[in-house]
Structure formats: C-alpha cells, structure tokens
Design an enzyme around this catalytic site. Structure first.
Site, short mmCIF file in Angstrom:
data_model
loop_
_atom_site.label_atom_id
_atom_site.label_comp_id
_atom_site.label_asym_id
_atom_site.label_seq_id
_atom_site.Cartn_x
_atom_site.Cartn_y
_atom_site.Cartn_z
N LYS A 1 3.96 52.83 10.22
CA LYS A 1 4.89 51.71 10.45
C LYS A 1 5.71 51.51 9.19
O LYS A 1 5.26 51.86 8.10
CB LYS A 1 4.11 50.42 10.75
CG LYS A 1 4.93 49.37 11.47
CD LYS A 1 4.91 49.61 12.95
CE LYS A 1 5.83 48.68 13.71
NZ LYS A 1 5.59 48.76 15.16
N ASP B 1 11.61 48.31 16.12
CA ASP B 1 10.65 47.20 16.29
C ASP B 1 11.52 45.95 16.14
O ASP B 1 12.74 46.03 16.34
CB ASP B 1 9.51 47.28 15.24
CG ASP B 1 8.33 46.35 15.57
OD1 ASP B 1 7.49 46.74 16.39
OD2 ASP B 1 8.27 45.22 15.03
N SER C 1 8.46 57.08 23.37
CA SER C 1 8.96 57.73 22.15
C SER C 1 8.39 59.15 22.06
O SER C 1 9.08 60.10 21.69
CB SER C 1 8.56 56.95 20.90
OG SER C 1 9.42 55.85 20.70
P1 NDP Z 1 13.50 42.16 19.07
O1 NDP Z 1 13.99 42.09 17.70
O2 NDP Z 1 14.31 42.86 20.11
O3 NDP Z 1 13.18 40.70 19.64
C1 NDP Z 1 12.26 39.88 19.02
C2 NDP Z 1 12.19 38.57 19.77
O4 NDP Z 1 11.10 37.80 19.28
C3 NDP Z 1 13.43 37.72 19.57
O5 NDP Z 1 13.64 36.92 20.69
C4 NDP Z 1 13.03 36.89 18.36
O6 NDP Z 1 13.74 35.68 18.24
C5 NDP Z 1 11.58 36.62 18.62
N1 NDP Z 1 10.88 36.43 17.33
C6 NDP Z 1 10.82 37.29 16.30
N2 NDP Z 1 10.15 36.77 15.26
C7 NDP Z 1 9.80 35.56 15.65
C8 NDP Z 1 9.09 34.54 15.01
N3 NDP Z 1 8.61 34.66 13.74
N4 NDP Z 1 8.87 33.41 15.72
C9 NDP Z 1 9.33 33.28 16.99
N5 NDP Z 1 10.03 34.23 17.64
C10 NDP Z 1 10.26 35.35 16.97
O7 NDP Z 1 12.06 42.84 18.96
P2 NDP Z 1 11.17 43.54 20.09
O8 NDP Z 1 11.40 42.91 21.40
O9 NDP Z 1 11.35 44.99 19.94
O10 NDP Z 1 9.70 43.19 19.56
C11 NDP Z 1 8.97 42.07 20.02
C12 NDP Z 1 7.49 42.30 19.77
O11 NDP Z 1 7.07 43.47 20.50
C13 NDP Z 1 7.09 42.58 18.33
O12 NDP Z 1 5.80 42.06 18.09
C14 NDP Z 1 7.02 44.11 18.27
O13 NDP Z 1 6.18 44.55 17.24
C15 NDP Z 1 6.44 44.40 19.64
N6 NDP Z 1 6.64 45.73 20.16
C16 NDP Z 1 7.88 46.29 20.26
C17 NDP Z 1 8.04 47.56 20.80
C18 NDP Z 1 9.37 48.17 20.99
O14 NDP Z 1 9.43 49.28 21.55
N7 NDP Z 1 10.47 47.55 20.62
C19 NDP Z 1 6.88 48.36 21.20
C20 NDP Z 1 5.61 47.67 21.12
C21 NDP Z 1 5.52 46.40 20.60
P3 NDP Z 1 14.92 35.53 17.15
O15 NDP Z 1 16.11 36.22 17.74
O16 NDP Z 1 15.09 34.08 16.99
O17 NDP Z 1 14.42 36.20 15.90
O1 2IT Z 2 4.85 48.68 18.08
C1 2IT Z 2 5.27 49.73 18.61
O2 2IT Z 2 4.54 50.46 19.27
C2 2IT Z 2 6.70 50.04 18.45
N1 2IT Z 2 7.43 49.27 17.82
C3 2IT Z 2 7.25 51.32 19.01
C4 2IT Z 2 7.03 52.46 18.05
C5 2IT Z 2 7.67 53.77 18.44
O3 2IT Z 2 7.50 54.70 17.64
O4 2IT Z 2 8.31 53.90 19.49
#
Ligand code: NDP
Ligand code: 2IT
Length: 447
Positions: free
Chosen positions: A128, A168, A379
């Site tokens: 990461k 992420d 991925s």
């Molecule tokens: P994005 O940046 O697309 O969206 C994040 C969302 O969560 C936004 O709505 C954001 O609001 C909110 N958020 C972030 N930080 C905070 C906080 N401290 N308090 C409250 N709300 C918060 O990210 P993703 O959707 O990609 O990721 C969301 C979660 O999913 C994370 O935990 C990530 O690690 C996990 N994840 C993502 C994957 C991926 O493929 N993208 C895969 C597996 C897990 P704001 O706009 O206000 O910051």
């Molecule tokens: O938390 C996760 O699994 C991710 N943000 C996706 C990682 C990836 O390599 O696609």
C-alpha cells in the site's frame, strides 16, 4: 504455549516496534487473535516465525514530494510505499491521497491487503502507499504536478512484476493517468505497472465498478445463507466515492432501496431512493459535495456531520467511506433499527467493539478484507489482460469477478467452520488468507 500468552507476546513486540501506529496495531491484533488456533495446530508455523515475519514489512519507502502550486509557492508532502509481502505474487495495493495519511495508516492498509489479496485466488502479494497530499480544492494542474513529483521517486521501486499500485481514497482515474504518464516517460516502457488505467490505454472494463459490485455480490451470499435477498431492502451506504457509488448502483439493480449516502461533511437521506445519476454528476464530474443533492431533490434532507448516517434505520448497512467510521454507539444504533447485515466496503470501517456487537447480536457481518476484495481482484484481472495484451468484454470480467467473490465467500465460511467458528467471517477470512500466505512462506525458506 497458552493462547493469550502468544497474542500478548506478538502484540507486545508489534507495539514496541511500531509506536503510535494505532490503526496498524488494531489490524494486526485482529489477525493474530484469529489465527492463534491455526498456529497451535501447526507448530511448524511458530518455529518458522511466520506471524513474526508477516507483521514486519519486507520493505518500507518514505520520501519527500516537493511540488509548486498555482501561485508559484513550493509545497512539500510526504510519500509512502510499504511493500509488505511478496509471498504469493508482486506487491499489490492502492495509493491513498488524504491529509490524514501517515505511516500507521499505510501499514494497516498494507497488512490487510496481504490477506485480502490471498483470498482473491489470484497471484498477488500485499502492499500500500500514498501521501498526506489533499487533492480536494486543487486544480488539475496542481494534481498533475504533484503526481509527477510523487512518481519521480516511486518509479524506481515499482514495476509490473515487482509492485503494482492502484487507486484508493483520493486516487481515481485522473491521478492514475498522471502517475502512469510520468512512469512511462521516466522508464520508456509501456507496461501494466498501475491498475485502474483508462480503457484506451490498458485499463480493464469493470475495474471502476468492481469494489462496489463485488461488495454487493459478497453480501448477496450472506443474505442467501439467511434465506433472503436485496429485494425491497432499505440500504444505507456511507461515503459517495468510488466504492459507495457502484455499490449503490448494483444494490439498486438487484431491487434494493438505497436511502442514504454521505461524505466527510454530512449525509443525505432520500426515502424515495437515491437518484444515483445526480450523485455521480456531483461527485465524479463536478467534484462537489453531497449536500448539493438536496438542491435538486425535494424528497431528500441533508444533515451536517458524517456520523449521524448510522442512526438512519435500515435493513442492510454498507460502510464505504473510511476506517473506524462505525464505533460501538453506531453499531448499537444499527442493531436497534433491526439491521440484518453489514458489509464492509471501506477498509476496517468497524471498530473491534462494533464488530463484537454485530457478531454477538446475530447481525450478518462481512469483513472488509473479504467483502471489498473485488476491487483488487479485478486489478489482478487487469494485470492478466495486460500480460496477454488482450481485453476481455465487460460481461467476461464481471463473470470472473462474481466467480471470485463466490470463492472468497466459500473460503471464509469453510475456514470458519473448520476452526469451530461457524458464521464468523472475520475469523474465516483471516484464517483462509493467512494459510495461503503461510504455506507459500514455508515453501520459500527464511526470506
Ligand atoms: P473515494 O476517494 O472515491 O471516496 C471516499 C469517500 O469516503 C468520499 O465520499 C469521502 O468524503 C469519504 N471519506 C473519506 N475520508 C473520510 C473521513 N475521514 N470521514 C468521513 N468520510 C470520509 O475513495 P474510495 O471510494 O475508493 O474508498 C472508500 C473506502 O473503500 C476506503 O476505505 C478504501 O480504502 C476502500 N476501498 C477502496 C477500493 C477501491 O478500489 N477504490 C478497494 C477496496 C477498498 P469526502 O469527499 O468528504 O472526503
Ligand atoms: O483496498 C484495496 O483493495 C484497494 N484500494 C484496491 C487495490 C488495488 O490494487 O486495486
């Protein structure tokens, strides 16, 4: 050796060696507690110090990221890449750009990624990275200059057979594009060194949707085991980013009524059902705030404060924003509103106390490293297509994603049952992921 003694010994070591990294401690403790029974059954794992090696990243890189903002002022951020485990494949995991990022957050995410990636059935190790850079409010040019500076150091540590970053929080298609462009320029190679790429330049169909879709496929199996499905269910999904948007889309497609979403400022409730086109435009195109939704939909209300979303009564909750967003109080609220299932889209969104409440009170609980594995799994499918220099159709990738989520679910329930913890998918996910990595480490000697 007694159970608690072993957990205490490992945790003592982890706490002393990684001071102040509370999220990392939390992630490690859960795994250590889950796998103690496996270690007792397999003394060879203890002799080979498998767990002691797993909690120590193979390599940790921290670097300065200087860049110049639109006013001509020099900015300095900190960059990270933690290469945790290459036991079963090249390091794989996303990059997070958020002001809260420090070493402890990257290490908790990298540690979880080892076991998640093992569960996907694909050959990828765990890693990461990220930065305390905040893309919010920055111009496209500022984001580009930051990404170019970040990659100017990162490029020497990664590669399509070494370490393959992705997105992420705060890292989506735009950031991956800038990072890829700089990698290509510095190395003069066009390779699958990053995933989440654009469809015209090596990306895979379904990668954008994969985490949210995979989450819903996983929860579908949880519901099936309880003799029910998504039809007519009231669903609350926190966040409004990549994971939340595509979880909403798939849940709606399967007949659920998603009534609430959020961002870090507050949450919206639309009892008529969230109009996802509006959310997608506000968040993906305009990069706006979720409160803007209510300007267009009179059926909706906006409330300041992100935590209140868990007081909205629902049948199914999909926390998809960030770590530790559901604490004991929020978990109690969900139990009180008769929520039947919680599926973690975000990484570690429930505190240990909240998880205990769900497990004790019979709420079906899908832990992050299993439930959100669809993103990284897709991925791995992108890497596969890049190596073949071929592209599969949307339906082909979606079919494989579904198959993988089924396999993840079956591994979790199978391992839980084998170790006397039926229905406890936390224990099941940790044990199944651990066993695959542990066996690979045993075969490869002390490295
Ligand atoms: P994005 O940046 O697309 O969206 C994040 C969302 O969560 C936004 O709505 C954001 O609001 C909110 N958020 C972030 N930080 C905070 C906080 N401290 N308090 C409250 N709300 C918060 O990210 P993703 O959707 O990609 O990721 C969301 C979660 O999913 C994370 O935990 C990530 O690690 C996990 N994840 C993502 C994957 C991926 O493929 N993208 C895969 C597996 C897990 P704001 O706009 O206000 O910051
Ligand atoms: O938390 C996760 O699994 C991710 N943000 C996706 C990682 C990836 O390599 O696609």
């Amino acid at each position: 050796m007694g159970n608690q003694y072993y957990v205490d010994e490992i945790m003592g070591h982890v706490l002393a060696r990684n001071p102040g990294e509370s999220e990392f401690h939390q992630a490690v403790r859960e795994v250590v507690e889950s796998v103690q029974a496996v270690i007792e059954k397999n003394p060879a794992f203890a002799r080979a110090k498998i767990l002691e090696r797993m909690v120590e990243p193979e390599r940790q890189i921290m670097f300065r990221v200087p860049w110049v903002d639109d006013r001509g002022e020099v900015q300095v951020n900190r960059g990270f890449r933690v290469e945790f485990s290459s036991a079963i494949g090249p390091y794989k995991g996303g990059l997070r750009f958020h002001p809260s990022v420090y070493l402890g957050i990257i290490k908790f995410l990298g540690f979880e990624q080892i076991f998640k990636n093992a569960l996907t059935t694909t050959p990828i190790g765990g890693g990461k990275g990220g930065s305390d850079f905040d893309p919010k409010g920055k111009s496209d040019n500022e984001v580009m200059r930051f990404c170019q500076s970040f990659m100017s150091e990162l490029f020497r540590h990664i590669g399509p057979d070494t370490d393959v970053p992705a997105g992420d929080i705060g890292v989506g298609g735009r950031e991956i594009g800038f990072l890829f462009g700089q990698y290509k320029r510095l190395t003069n190679t066009f390779t699958g060194v990053l995933t989440g790429k654009g469809l015209e330049w090596g990306g895979s169909l379904v990668r954008t949707e994969a985490t949210g879709y995979g989450l819903v496929y996983f929860v579908t199996r949880m519901l099936q085991d309880r003799g029910t499905d998504w039809k007519g269910k009231k669903v609350v999904i926190s966040g409004s980013g990549n994971v939340a948007i595509y979880a909403t889309q798939k849940a709606q497609e399967l007949g659920a009524r998603v009534i609430a979403m959020s961002d870090s400022n507050g949450y919206i409730v639309d009892e008529e059902g969230i109009k996802l086109d509006t959310v997608k435009r506000i968040k993906e195109v305009e990069r706006g705030r979720i409160r803007e939704y209510v300007d267009e939909h009179r059926s909706a209300q906006y409330t300041e404060g992100w935590k209140g979303i868990w007081s909205v009564p629902c049948d199914i909750a999909l926390p998809s924003a960030t770590q530790n967003e559901i604490d004991a109080e929020a978990a109690e609220q969900l139990v009180k509103s008769k929520c039947i299932a919680v599926g973690e889209g975000a990484n570690m969104p429930s505190t240990p106390e909240a998880i205990e409440i769900f497990l004790e009170r019979g709420v079906a609980f899908g832990p992050a490293k299993a439930a959100n594995a669809g993103g990284v799994a897709t991925s791995a499918l992108e890497m596969c297509q890049n190596s073949m220099r071929l592209n599969w159709t949307f339906d082909e990738v979606d079919r494989r994603l579904k198959q993988i989520m089924d396999a993840v679910y079956d591994q979790c329930t199978g391992a839980a049952e084998a170790y006397g913890a039926k229905d406890n998918l936390v224990v099941g996910a940790n044990i199944a992921g651990f066993l695959k990595v542990a066996r690979a480490m045993m075969a490869q000697g002390v490295v």
